[in-house]
Structure formats: C-alpha cells, structure tokens
Design an enzyme around this catalytic site. Structure first.
Site, short mmCIF file in Angstrom:
data_model
loop_
_atom_site.label_atom_id
_atom_site.label_comp_id
_atom_site.label_asym_id
_atom_site.label_seq_id
_atom_site.Cartn_x
_atom_site.Cartn_y
_atom_site.Cartn_z
CG PHE A 15 44.87 35.89 43.42
CD1 PHE A 15 45.69 36.37 44.43
CD2 PHE A 15 45.08 34.60 42.94
CE1 PHE A 15 46.71 35.58 44.94
CE2 PHE A 15 46.10 33.81 43.45
CZ PHE A 15 46.92 34.31 44.44
CB CYS A 41 44.75 29.99 30.89
SG CYS A 41 44.76 31.11 29.48
CD GLU A 86 39.59 32.21 52.63
OE1 GLU A 86 39.08 31.30 51.95
OE2 GLU A 86 40.47 32.98 52.21
#
Ligand SMILES: [Zn+2]
Length: 202
Positions: free
Chosen positions: A20, A182, A91
């Site tokens: 993302f 996080c 990728e």
C-alpha cells in the site's frame, strides 16, 4: 524524484516499500512517462502474482499497464525484444536472487531497468533479493504507506491472516500498512482497531 538521468548508458532504478505504499503506482508513472518519450518499453511481472490480472500490472488504485507474466528471472531475457529500451519489473522480490544478474546484464547493455518490490517481508525482515538489487542500483526510492493504526508514515506490511508462507501474495484484507511502532512481527488475526485496543490494554 530523479533529476539528471544518465546519458548513453543503462542503469537500474529500484522502487521499494511496504504494501500500500504506491510502489506499483510509481512504477507505472515512470513507465508511462517513458512511453510518452516514445521509448520502447517492456513490462514483466511474476506469474505467481495474479491478484488482479494475468497480463497487466495493476496498482491498488487500479492504474494499469500491459505486461508479460513470467515464471523465472531468466525468462525475461527470452522475451526481451531487441528494440526495448526500458524494462519495468513489478513485484521483483518474487523472482529470487537470479533477478539481480538479469537486471545487471540489461543495464550493462544500455537499458533502463525500473524494478518495484517489497523491501521487507511480513516479519519486517529484508526481502531478498531486494537488498542485493538496491546495492547495485543507481537510484533507489523508498515509498511509504500510511499506518492504519496511528496515521504515521508506514514502512511495514502487517499480515492479518495466519500463514507462515513468505510469499502469500498480498491482497487487501490480508495485510495492512503499519509504522514501526504499531507493527507486530507475528501474524495476528485481528483488525487494526482490535489490535490497537490490545496495545492500549497491554
Ligand atoms: Zn502506527
């Protein structure tokens, strides 16, 4: 942002980051600009990645370009057209170590190689061969996502489905972007909100 391209030689550009982060978007942007400049462009992606489309590279925001799906790094050389000046690879981390000498040979022949890939796996560890590719590249860009928990810039991909397979191909819902604070290295089966609650409780 690349200023002052080299002239009359080939080179390697690496666009890396977490899920993302807009890596594929940036790859597509650069390839479209090369096409506008009337350069001959060929785009490759691993056959393993068929999330959206078998013959195109597609970003999360649905930008897309035609591509050739190949199984192994060496297949790229077999499909390479003599007139190709710019090679895009999406990728790239899925091709393994063999992709590094392939990119090098293309750049040595005078081609511009733009390779986009994940620089860390779901454990937050370097995703080979990205470190090797980044080391031999002329240009490296790190794209950052936004942490879904706290909103800070995020460079980790949190897997939220359980699997110990390193190459689970990411889809929305399987991963989320997290910052280093996080990010939880072990796979967890919980939404960002539930994890946040757990963190606040813990
Ligand atoms: Zn965060």
């Amino acid at each position: 942002m690349i200023v002052g391209f080299p002239r009359n030689i080939g080179w390697i550009e690496v666009v890396c980051g977490s899920m993302f982060s807009g890596k594929t978007e940036e790859l597509i942007r650069r390839l479209k600009r090369a096409k506008i400049a009337q350069q001959n462009v060929q785009i490759f992606k691993p056959r393993i990645d068929d999330r959206y489309d078998a013959v195109r590279i597609v970003s999360h925001s649905r930008q897309q370009l035609e591509s050739i799906a190949i199984e192994r790094a060496e297949d790229l050389l077999r499909h390479l057209k003599p007139e190709t000046q710019v090679v895009g690879i999406d990728e790239v981390q899925f091709f393994g170590a063999e992709i590094v000498p392939v990119c090098e040979s293309l750049a040595n022949k005078g081609l511009r190689v733009i390779a986009a890939g994940l620089d860390q796996d779901y454990r937050g560890l370097p995703f080979e061969p990205m470190p090797q590719l980044m080391a031999v590249a002329e240009f490296v860009s790190k794209e950052l996502a936004i942490c879904v928990v706290c909103g800070n810039p995020a460079n980790r991909s949190q897997r939220i489905v359980s699997s110990s397979d390193r190459v689970v191909v990411g889809a929305e819902g399987d991963y989320e972007a997290r910052c280093r604070k996080c990010f939880i290295p072990e796979p967890v089966k919980a939404s960002a909100q539930e994890n946040l609650k757990l963190r606040l409780r813990g």
